[in-house]
Scaffold this active site. Structure first.
Site, PDB file in Angstrom:
ATOM      1  CG  ASN A 158      52.051  44.886  37.016  1.00  0.00           C
ATOM      2  OD1 ASN A 158      51.569  46.012  36.893  1.00  0.00           O
ATOM      3  ND2 ASN A 158      53.053  44.451  36.269  1.00  0.00           N
ATOM      4  CG  ASP A 166      35.075  36.448  51.423  1.00  0.00           C
ATOM      5  OD1 ASP A 166      34.482  37.341  52.020  1.00  0.00           O
ATOM      6  OD2 ASP A 166      35.015  36.290  50.192  1.00  0.00           O
ATOM      7  CG  HIS A 188      28.737  31.465  45.707  1.00  0.00           C
ATOM      8  ND1 HIS A 188      28.360  32.105  46.862  1.00  0.00           N
ATOM      9  CD2 HIS A 188      29.436  32.363  44.986  1.00  0.00           C
ATOM     10  CE1 HIS A 188      28.806  33.347  46.823  1.00  0.00           C
ATOM     11  NE2 HIS A 188      29.472  33.533  45.699  1.00  0.00           N
ATOM     12  CB  SER A 215      48.986  39.072  32.799  1.00  0.00           C
ATOM     13  OG  SER A 215      49.265  38.474  31.568  1.00  0.00           O
ATOM     14  CB  ALA A 233      49.785  34.801  30.730  1.00  0.00           C
ATOM     15  CB  THR A 238      41.338  23.720  39.120  1.00  0.00           C
ATOM     16  OG1 THR A 238      42.105  22.883  38.254  1.00  0.00           O
ATOM     17  CG2 THR A 238      40.589  24.749  38.296  1.00  0.00           C
ATOM     18  NE  ARG A 256      59.921  24.563  30.466  1.00  0.00           N
ATOM     19  CZ  ARG A 256      60.936  25.194  31.041  1.00  0.00           C
ATOM     20  NH1 ARG A 256      61.818  24.541  31.778  1.00  0.00           N
ATOM     21  NH2 ARG A 256      61.099  26.490  30.880  1.00  0.00           N
TER      22      ARG A 256
END
Ligand SMILES: CC(C)(COP(=O)(O)OP(=O)(O)OC[C@H]1O[C@@H](n2cnc3c(N)ncnc32)[C@H](O)[C@@H]1OP(=O)(O)O)[C@@H](O)C(=O)NCCC(=O)NCCS
Length: 276
Positions: A158, A166, A188, A215, A233, A238, A256
């Protein structure tokens, strides 16, 4: 907090730098001088043969210390990048055709939705790989112009999806990527002096087949998301997410498994009337 930096050179490191092999020096320097000194050592080290055991220890007293292996630094930035090690992003050897790839992506962004054939042809040039039946809304953003992005078949991107490409990003067949999703292969180091010296690292991202990413979700470097999973959304992903789950939140957690409930209901317990 003490502002001074202490640089301890190993005897070996000094061997070539000061033409003596059995010498250890401790220097107490202001941070800017220490930074300049590390730069000087790094420059010198680049001209030496590979010596992985040699190091420079830099201490910002009392809050941290950093050990820099000169051997690592001797490996050029191209080699460091490939290994996922922090490297200097402004090394001209790394830039290659980056701007040409970006130009191609910009050309795609300037097409009209009705120019279907032109769009399909351009997409083949823009992406590293693209399967049949993919749809890519504009604008599309990527710092390598998507040259490191691999799309399977039937992927839908979308508008305003961003690839910090990179490193390579792999998106499996039939994935749905909502507006404003960001895939970041880069980060970084937290250590301030490394950011000052333009260090970055890259790790690839893998998204399985038939994944829906809601989104504004943010996918962090090195993440893998398993087949069929749904990322809510606004999530910040992580950690890896397994297959066949609903996961969301900041940080994104598995909430779940996808199961029987999803055969009967969709969004907020509305009754399903289609099953295939
Ligand atoms: C995750 C999602 C798919 C819903 O999954 P679900 O298992 O059906 O969850 P429900 O709607 O039953 O919600 C369950 C709970 O999770 C919460 N929740 C749902 N999505 C969430 C999200 N993205 N972040 C945080 N919490 C969320 C709900 O508030 C609800 O909590 P409550 O019961 O305390 O109100 C949906 O909320 C979502 O994020 N959709 C993305 C939509 C989108 O991005 N569309 C763009 C076009 S493709």
């Amino acid at each position: 907090m003490t502002e001074n930096c202490r640089i301890n050179y190993s005897a070996d490191a000094l061997g070539d730098l000061r033409e003596s092999y059995n010498y250890i020096a401790n220097e107490l320097l202001a941070p800017e001088n220490a930074a300049a000194q590390v730069k000087r050592i790094r420059k010198k080290a680049r001209s030496l043969a590979s010596m992985p055991e040699r190091y420079v220890l830099v201490e910002w007293e009392p809050w941290h210390s950093m050990e820099v292996t000169i051997g690592d630094m001797i490996m050029d930035n191209v080699g460091r990048k490939k290994q996922g090690l922090p490297y200097c992003y402004d090394d001209p050897a790394l830039l290659g055709d980056q701007h040409i790839y970006q130009n191609k992506m910009c050309e795609y962004n300037l097409t009209l939705p009705t120019e279907t054939e032109k769009r399909q042809n351009l997409l083949k040039e823009v992406f590293a790989e693209i399967g049949d039946g993919c749809t890519v809304e504009t604008p599309l953003n990527a710092n390598w112009g998507c040259k490191h992005v691999h799309l399977g078949r039937g992927v839908y991107l979308n508008s305003n999806v961003t690839f910090v490409d990179d490193e390579h990003i792999f998106i499996g067949d039939n994935c749905l990527i909502a507006p404003n999703v960001v895939f970041s292969t880069s980060g970084h180091p937290i250590l301030p002096i490394l950011r000052e010296h333009h260090y970055v690292y890259n790790l690839p991202i893998h998204v399985g087949k038939n994944v829906w990413i809601g989104s504004g979700a943010q996918i962090m470097p090195g993440i893998t998301i398993g087949d069929n999973s749904v990322i809510g959304a606004g999530s910040v992903v992580t950690n890896d997410i397994p297959a066949n789950v609903v996961a969301y939140g900041v940080p994104c957690k598995v909430i779940r498994e996808i199961g029987d409930k999803d055969r009967e209901f969709y969004y907020k317990n509305r009754k399903l009337d289609v099953w295939e």
